[in-house]
Motif scaffolding. Structure first.
Motif, PDB file in Angstrom:
ATOM      1  N   SER A 232       0.810  -1.222   0.000  1.00  0.00           N
ATOM      2  CA  SER A 232       0.000   0.000   0.000  1.00  0.00           C
ATOM      3  C   SER A 232       0.841   1.269   0.000  1.00  0.00           C
ATOM      4  O   SER A 232       0.337   2.347  -0.311  1.00  0.00           O
ATOM      5  N   LEU A 233       2.102   1.147   0.355  1.00  0.00           N
ATOM      6  CA  LEU A 233       2.964   2.324   0.406  1.00  0.00           C
ATOM      7  C   LEU A 233       3.342   2.762  -1.004  1.00  0.00           C
ATOM      8  O   LEU A 233       3.644   1.921  -1.860  1.00  0.00           O
ATOM      9  N   PRO A 234       3.332   4.066  -1.236  1.00  0.00           N
ATOM     10  CA  PRO A 234       3.678   4.541  -2.580  1.00  0.00           C
ATOM     11  C   PRO A 234       5.160   4.314  -2.882  1.00  0.00           C
ATOM     12  O   PRO A 234       6.005   4.433  -1.999  1.00  0.00           O
ATOM     13  N   SER A 235       5.430   3.960  -4.112  1.00  0.00           N
ATOM     14  CA  SER A 235       6.829   3.893  -4.548  1.00  0.00           C
ATOM     15  C   SER A 235       7.315   5.324  -4.719  1.00  0.00           C
ATOM     16  O   SER A 235       6.572   6.198  -5.132  1.00  0.00           O
ATOM     17  N   THR A 236       8.558   5.519  -4.372  1.00  0.00           N
ATOM     18  CA  THR A 236       9.100   6.870  -4.480  1.00  0.00           C
ATOM     19  C   THR A 236      10.361   6.846  -5.317  1.00  0.00           C
ATOM     20  O   THR A 236      11.032   5.822  -5.437  1.00  0.00           O
ATOM     21  N   LEU A 237      10.680   7.991  -5.880  1.00  0.00           N
ATOM     22  CA  LEU A 237      11.917   8.118  -6.642  1.00  0.00           C
ATOM     23  C   LEU A 237      13.107   7.840  -5.737  1.00  0.00           C
ATOM     24  O   LEU A 237      14.062   7.186  -6.133  1.00  0.00           O
ATOM     25  N   GLU A 238      13.004   8.289  -4.500  1.00  0.00           N
ATOM     26  CA  GLU A 238      14.094   8.075  -3.554  1.00  0.00           C
ATOM     27  C   GLU A 238      14.364   6.591  -3.357  1.00  0.00           C
ATOM     28  O   GLU A 238      15.505   6.166  -3.212  1.00  0.00           O
ATOM     29  N   GLU A 239      13.304   5.799  -3.373  1.00  0.00           N
ATOM     30  CA  GLU A 239      13.479   4.354  -3.214  1.00  0.00           C
ATOM     31  C   GLU A 239      14.289   3.788  -4.372  1.00  0.00           C
ATOM     32  O   GLU A 239      15.122   2.910  -4.192  1.00  0.00           O
ATOM     33  N   ALA A 240      14.030   4.289  -5.561  1.00  0.00           N
ATOM     34  CA  ALA A 240      14.727   3.790  -6.741  1.00  0.00           C
ATOM     35  C   ALA A 240      16.224   4.093  -6.669  1.00  0.00           C
ATOM     36  O   ALA A 240      17.041   3.272  -7.064  1.00  0.00           O
ATOM     37  N   ILE A 241      16.569   5.236  -6.153  1.00  0.00           N
ATOM     38  CA  ILE A 241      17.994   5.589  -6.105  1.00  0.00           C
ATOM     39  C   ILE A 241      18.609   5.311  -4.731  1.00  0.00           C
ATOM     40  O   ILE A 241      19.810   5.213  -4.596  1.00  0.00           O
ATOM     41  N   TYR A 242      17.785   5.180  -3.713  1.00  0.00           N
ATOM     42  CA  TYR A 242      18.192   4.910  -2.331  1.00  0.00           C
ATOM     43  C   TYR A 242      19.455   5.682  -1.966  1.00  0.00           C
ATOM     44  O   TYR A 242      20.536   5.131  -1.796  1.00  0.00           O
ATOM     45  N   ALA A 243      19.241   6.973  -1.805  1.00  0.00           N
ATOM     46  CA  ALA A 243      20.332   7.888  -1.488  1.00  0.00           C
ATOM     47  C   ALA A 243      21.025   7.494  -0.190  1.00  0.00           C
ATOM     48  O   ALA A 243      20.468   6.780   0.633  1.00  0.00           O
ATOM     49  N   GLU A 244      22.221   7.972  -0.020  1.00  0.00           N
ATOM     50  CA  GLU A 244      22.970   7.685   1.200  1.00  0.00           C
ATOM     51  C   GLU A 244      22.371   8.391   2.403  1.00  0.00           C
ATOM     52  O   GLU A 244      22.645   8.032   3.539  1.00  0.00           O
ATOM     53  N   GLU A 245      21.564   9.409   2.158  1.00  0.00           N
ATOM     54  CA  GLU A 245      20.904  10.115   3.249  1.00  0.00           C
ATOM     55  C   GLU A 245      19.791   9.234   3.809  1.00  0.00           C
ATOM     56  O   GLU A 245      19.503   8.172   3.295  1.00  0.00           O
ATOM     57  N   ASP A 246      19.159   9.713   4.870  1.00  0.00           N
ATOM     58  CA  ASP A 246      18.030   8.984   5.447  1.00  0.00           C
ATOM     59  C   ASP A 246      16.939   8.810   4.393  1.00  0.00           C
ATOM     60  O   ASP A 246      16.551   9.773   3.732  1.00  0.00           O
ATOM     61  N   PRO A 247      16.421   7.598   4.246  1.00  0.00           N
ATOM     62  CA  PRO A 247      15.353   7.377   3.268  1.00  0.00           C
ATOM     63  C   PRO A 247      14.038   7.986   3.759  1.00  0.00           C
ATOM     64  O   PRO A 247      13.871   8.261   4.943  1.00  0.00           O
ATOM     65  N   ASP A 248      13.099   8.176   2.829  1.00  0.00           N
ATOM     66  CA  ASP A 248      11.786   8.670   3.227  1.00  0.00           C
ATOM     67  C   ASP A 248      11.043   7.583   4.000  1.00  0.00           C
ATOM     68  O   ASP A 248      11.494   6.431   4.088  1.00  0.00           O
ATOM     69  N   VAL A 249       9.914   7.935   4.585  1.00  0.00           N
ATOM     70  CA  VAL A 249       9.178   7.013   5.449  1.00  0.00           C
ATOM     71  C   VAL A 249       8.741   5.763   4.692  1.00  0.00           C
ATOM     72  O   VAL A 249       8.917   4.638   5.172  1.00  0.00           O
ATOM     73  N   ALA A 250       8.166   5.930   3.506  1.00  0.00           N
ATOM     74  CA  ALA A 250       7.673   4.774   2.744  1.00  0.00           C
ATOM     75  C   ALA A 250       8.794   3.788   2.445  1.00  0.00           C
ATOM     76  O   ALA A 250       8.631   2.578   2.606  1.00  0.00           O
TER      77      ALA A 250
END
Length: 87
Positions: free
Chosen positions: A32-50
């Motif tokens: 149910s959680l939305p896919s995010t662009l951040e998930e695709a690149i998984y930055a070294e910073e803290d990831p988003d909640v989803a």
């Protein structure tokens, strides 16, 4: 097999079914959680909640719930080999 052993295995079977329901609910939450662009690149910073929640759910399913279901189901069906039986 004693009555206590039979009751314990019956309770394990019920618990396995409960764990399967929990597993299904966790999968539903992750889906149910939305896919995010951040998930695709998984930055070294803290990831988003989803991304973080989905990642944790996937780890729990893989590392804990799946093995627990498998192992407890095996314990619920365990039967001692009788003497003279082949392994």
């Amino acid at each position: 097999m004693t009555r206590e052993e039979q009751e314990a295995q019956a309770e394990l079977r019920r618990m396995v079914e409960e764990l399967k329901k929990v597993r299904s609910r966790l999968r539903d939450i992750a889906a149910s959680l939305p896919s995010t662009l951040e998930e695709a690149i998984y930055a070294e910073e803290d990831p988003d909640v989803a991304t973080e929640v989905r990642s944790i759910i996937e780890c729990v399913l893989t590392d804990q719930i799946g093995p627990a279901v498998r192992d407890l189901a095996a314990a619920a069906e365990y039967r001692r080999k009788e003497r003279g039986e082949e392994p």
